[in-house]
Scaffold this motif. Structure first.
Motif, PDB file in Angstrom:
ATOM      1  N   HIS A 355       0.848  -1.203   0.000  1.00 17.01           N
ATOM      2  CA  HIS A 355       0.000   0.000   0.000  1.00 17.01           C
ATOM      3  C   HIS A 355       0.882   1.253   0.000  1.00 17.01           C
ATOM      4  CE1 HIS A 355      -3.592   2.299   0.689  1.00 17.01           C
ATOM      5  NE2 HIS A 355      -3.117   2.818   1.809  1.00 17.01           N
ATOM      6  N   TRP A 357       0.233   4.334   1.490  1.00 16.22           N
ATOM      7  CA  TRP A 357       0.157   5.064   2.760  1.00 16.22           C
ATOM      8  C   TRP A 357       0.224   6.575   2.640  1.00 16.22           C
ATOM      9  CZ3 TRP A 357      -2.006   2.007   5.832  1.00 16.22           C
ATOM     10  CH2 TRP A 357      -1.712   0.637   5.790  1.00 16.22           C
ATOM     11  N   GLU A 363      -2.702   6.751   9.178  1.00 16.12           N
ATOM     12  CA  GLU A 363      -3.576   5.944   8.317  1.00 16.12           C
ATOM     13  C   GLU A 363      -3.429   4.460   8.677  1.00 16.12           C
ATOM     14  OE1 GLU A 363      -2.554   6.054   4.187  1.00 16.12           O
ATOM     15  OE2 GLU A 363      -4.235   4.793   3.606  1.00 16.12           O
ATOM     16  N   ASN A 366      -5.371   3.696  11.735  1.00 21.12           N
ATOM     17  CA  ASN A 366      -6.805   3.606  11.460  1.00 21.12           C
ATOM     18  C   ASN A 366      -7.167   2.291  10.769  1.00 21.12           C
ATOM     19  OD1 ASN A 366      -7.152   6.100  12.563  1.00 21.12           O
ATOM     20  ND2 ASN A 366      -7.205   7.192  10.634  1.00 21.12           N
ATOM     21  N   VAL A 367      -6.350   1.927   9.782  1.00 22.85           N
ATOM     22  CA  VAL A 367      -6.616   0.688   9.034  1.00 22.85           C
ATOM     23  C   VAL A 367      -6.583  -0.520   9.974  1.00 22.85           C
ATOM     24  CG1 VAL A 367      -5.576  -0.898   7.353  1.00 22.85           C
ATOM     25  CG2 VAL A 367      -5.863   1.516   6.775  1.00 22.85           C
ATOM     26  N   GLN A 370      -9.509  -0.482  12.595  1.00 22.28           N
ATOM     27  CA  GLN A 370     -10.774  -0.823  11.968  1.00 22.28           C
ATOM     28  C   GLN A 370     -10.831  -2.324  11.669  1.00 22.28           C
ATOM     29  OE1 GLN A 370     -12.273   1.834   8.960  1.00 22.28           O
ATOM     30  NE2 GLN A 370     -12.667   0.126   7.623  1.00 22.28           N
ATOM     31  N   LEU A 385      -8.313  -5.800   5.885  1.00 18.83           N
ATOM     32  CA  LEU A 385      -7.660  -4.482   5.902  1.00 18.83           C
ATOM     33  C   LEU A 385      -8.337  -3.492   4.969  1.00 18.83           C
ATOM     34  CD1 LEU A 385      -3.981  -5.753   5.794  1.00 18.83           C
ATOM     35  CD2 LEU A 385      -5.130  -4.762   7.768  1.00 18.83           C
ATOM     36  N   ARG A 386      -9.053  -4.018   3.977  1.00 17.62           N
ATOM     37  CA  ARG A 386      -9.795  -3.158   3.034  1.00 17.62           C
ATOM     38  C   ARG A 386      -8.909  -2.069   2.476  1.00 17.62           C
ATOM     39  NH1 ARG A 386     -13.489  -3.981   7.615  1.00 17.62           N
ATOM     40  NH2 ARG A 386     -15.018  -5.421   6.824  1.00 17.62           N
ATOM     41  N   LEU A 387      -7.766  -2.473   1.981  1.00 17.24           N
ATOM     42  CA  LEU A 387      -6.819  -1.465   1.500  1.00 17.24           C
ATOM     43  C   LEU A 387      -7.145  -0.936   0.122  1.00 17.24           C
ATOM     44  CD1 LEU A 387      -3.480  -2.796   2.909  1.00 17.24           C
ATOM     45  CD2 LEU A 387      -4.639  -0.680   3.474  1.00 17.24           C
ATOM     46  N   ALA A 390      -8.752   2.448   0.278  1.00 17.24           N
ATOM     47  CA  ALA A 390      -7.819   3.419   0.827  1.00 17.24           C
ATOM     48  C   ALA A 390      -6.796   3.808  -0.231  1.00 17.24           C
ATOM     49  CB  ALA A 390      -7.115   2.845   2.043  1.00 17.24           C
TER      50      ALA A 390
END
Ligand SMILES: Nc1ncnc2c1ncn2[C@@H]1O[C@H](COP(=O)(O)OP(=O)(O)OP(=O)(O)O)[C@@H](O)[C@H]1O
Ligand SMILES: [Mg+2]
Length: 477
Positions: A355, A357, A363, A366-367, A370, A385-387, A390
């Motif tokens: 990712h 970032w 961030e 938060n990731v 969550q 992680l649902r990246l 993001a």
């Protein structure tokens, strides 16, 4: 190396059947025919897993084996075999720390799967713990984490300059840990028993900034009905942290410069000269040299602040720090929520490394938080992680106001909750980008127009990785 399993079972037929079954899966199997025999083995040996029947006849039960195993080696998982219909005892065993239970008669394949999972989980815990220990030993610096060369250099500089009174200018993108670094500088220095006073220069309005920084006398202006001590005075003997100094209005810059040069100040509306003994640490996410060039930041103040310059590299340039940071955040969250700590799968760790970032460590935090809250198991998987969304938020090429396609819930594999969350994020991003665009990126005006508090909007902008703020946003205060 194959995992070693201790099977504790008093019925010879089942004991031998279990050995046969587990050996086929490649495990090294040891047998104990009673609780006492198990105690002897547990005393002198370590197993990767203990599988015990609860009813063991005379000389101790499976519960005792469970207790003994936990006492000798807390982390060895214990799976108990319960008689049919004795769920109550199974729950009891789970409370005592059993990893799982299988009711008799058990299905061979189910048992094999259950053991495999238990062993994998333990393996993961071990790897994670080893990582944590390494972090503590080698790479921590107070609450700062970083194992790579980039952060080690930062720690080295902190160590060198903390003891001095030199002004330090901390530079780094949003969310890289500038405030933590400032705190570490204070804590490691000789002023640590004195106050650390942080001032967010971007958050104080132009009318109030002087009285906020230098204080005021009673009657200095309408509403000043009592004397007030400013932040500089409050930091007496300690450290003042001028955060977001790049957003300070020129008039204020001049006044701050005077205090730094003369080491004394006057409260607003006062005549008394007050000596101040404070160490100054400043931080900004802006390129201050460029701000100086553009005439937005005083050169003389710039040089006074950057006696030592400390640059924190963005997270994408120090992927080696990711696992340790992610695990620390899991741990901190667990402490906060008083829940067991979750771990990350290998795939999740590697997804983190890929990712970009844009919001840096904040961030990441938060990731992780969550994912830790929303994921159902003990292990955070890459998908948790649902990246994707993001990452698309950070796409620099997208025009403000255009609808984010990749964040739209096109994926029919998603659960309702996830799809809704994604749609919600996409909406927020789109709405805020449009609003910001309509107000030329001016955060204060946008916040007012859409009925949001400015600080919350700024927080959202960071969270969503929107970079729409105008460089002179503080002048509109
Ligand atoms: N090296 C680190 N180790 C552990 N936590 C970190 C580290 N760097 C940042 N964090 C965490 O990330 C978050 C952001 O850090 P911080 O507020 O210090 O960043 P910042 O650079 O001041 O950001 P901004 O420019 O947005 O104010 C905080 O929750 C902080 O605890
Ligand atoms: Mg900050």
């Amino acid at each position: 190396m194959s995992a070693r399993i201790l099977v504790v079972e008093d019925e010879a037929a089942i004991r031998l059947a279990l050995r046969g079954l587990l050996r086929k899966d490649g495990y090294a199997v040891e047998l104990a025919e009673s609780a006492e025999a198990a105690f002897r083995r547990l005393e002198s040996e370590t197993f990767d897993l203990v599988l015990t029947d609860l009813a063991l006849g005379r000389g101790g039960s499976g519960m005792d084996v469970l207790r003994a195993s936990k006492a000798h080696c807390e982390e060895t998982p214990v799976v108990v075999i319960t008689a049919h219909g004795s769920e109550k005892i199974a729950v009891e065993a789970m409370k005592l720390g059993a990893e799982d239970y299988v009711p008799k008669p058990f299905d061979n394949d189910e048992l094999r799967l259950l053991l495999k999972r238990a062993l994998e989980r333990t393996q993961l815990w071990r790897e994670n713990r080893w990582l944590m220990e390494r972090v503590e030993r080698d790479y921590g610096f107070g609450s700062l984490i970083g194992s790579g060369a980039g952060m080690r250099e930062v720690f080295e500089t902190i160590r060198k300059v903390a003891e001095t009174d030199l002004s330090v200018l901390v530079l780094g993108e949003s969310g890289t840990g500038k405030e933590l670094v400032a705190q570490a500088l204070h804590q490691c220095g000789s002023r640590s028993s004195r106050p650390f006073v942080a001032v967010n220069c971007a958050a104080i309005s132009a009318e109030l900034v002087e009285s906020e920084l230098f204080g005021h006398e009673r009657g200095a202006f309408t509403g000043a009905d009592a004397r007030r001590i400013g932040r500089f005075e409050a930091a007496q003997g300690g450290t003042i942290f001028l955060d977001e100094i790049g957003d300070m209005a020129p008039a204020t810059q001049a006044k701050v410069l005077r205090v730094l040069q003369e080491r004394c100040l006057e409260r607003v509306g006062g005549r008394e000269e007050i000596q101040v003994d404070v160490r100054v640490i400043a931080a900004t996410h802006r390129d201050l040299a460029k701000e100086v060039e553009a005439g937005r930041f005083r050169e003389d103040l710039y040089y006074r602040l950057k006696v030592v310059e400390l640059r924190i590299p963005p997270l994408r340039e120090r992927v080696e720090d990711l696992p340790a940071l992610a695990l620390r955040f899991c741990e901190q969250l667990a402490e906060r929520l008083e829940r067991p700590r979750k771990t990350l799968s290998q795939e999740a760790l590697s997804a983190l490394a890929h990712h970009r970032w844009p919001g840096n460590v904040r961030e990441l935090r938060n990731v992780i938080e969550q994912a830790a809250v929303l994921s159902s198991g003990e292990v955070i998987e890459a998908a948790d992680l649902r990246l994707e969304s993001a990452a698309s938020a950070a796409e620099p090429s997208r025009e403000p106001g255009s609808v984010s396609r990749s964040a739209a819930p096109a994926d029919s594999e998603l659960s309702f909750r996830d799809a809704k969350r994604q749609a919600n994020e996409a909406f927020e991003r789109d709405f805020l980008l449009r609003a910001l665009h309509a107000h030329a990126g001016n955060v204060s005006r946008t916040a007012e127009a859409i009925g949001m508090v400015r600080q919350s909007l700024q927080q959202k902008i960071r969270e969503l990785g929107l970079r729409e703020t105008r460089s002179d946003e503080s002048s509109d205060e």
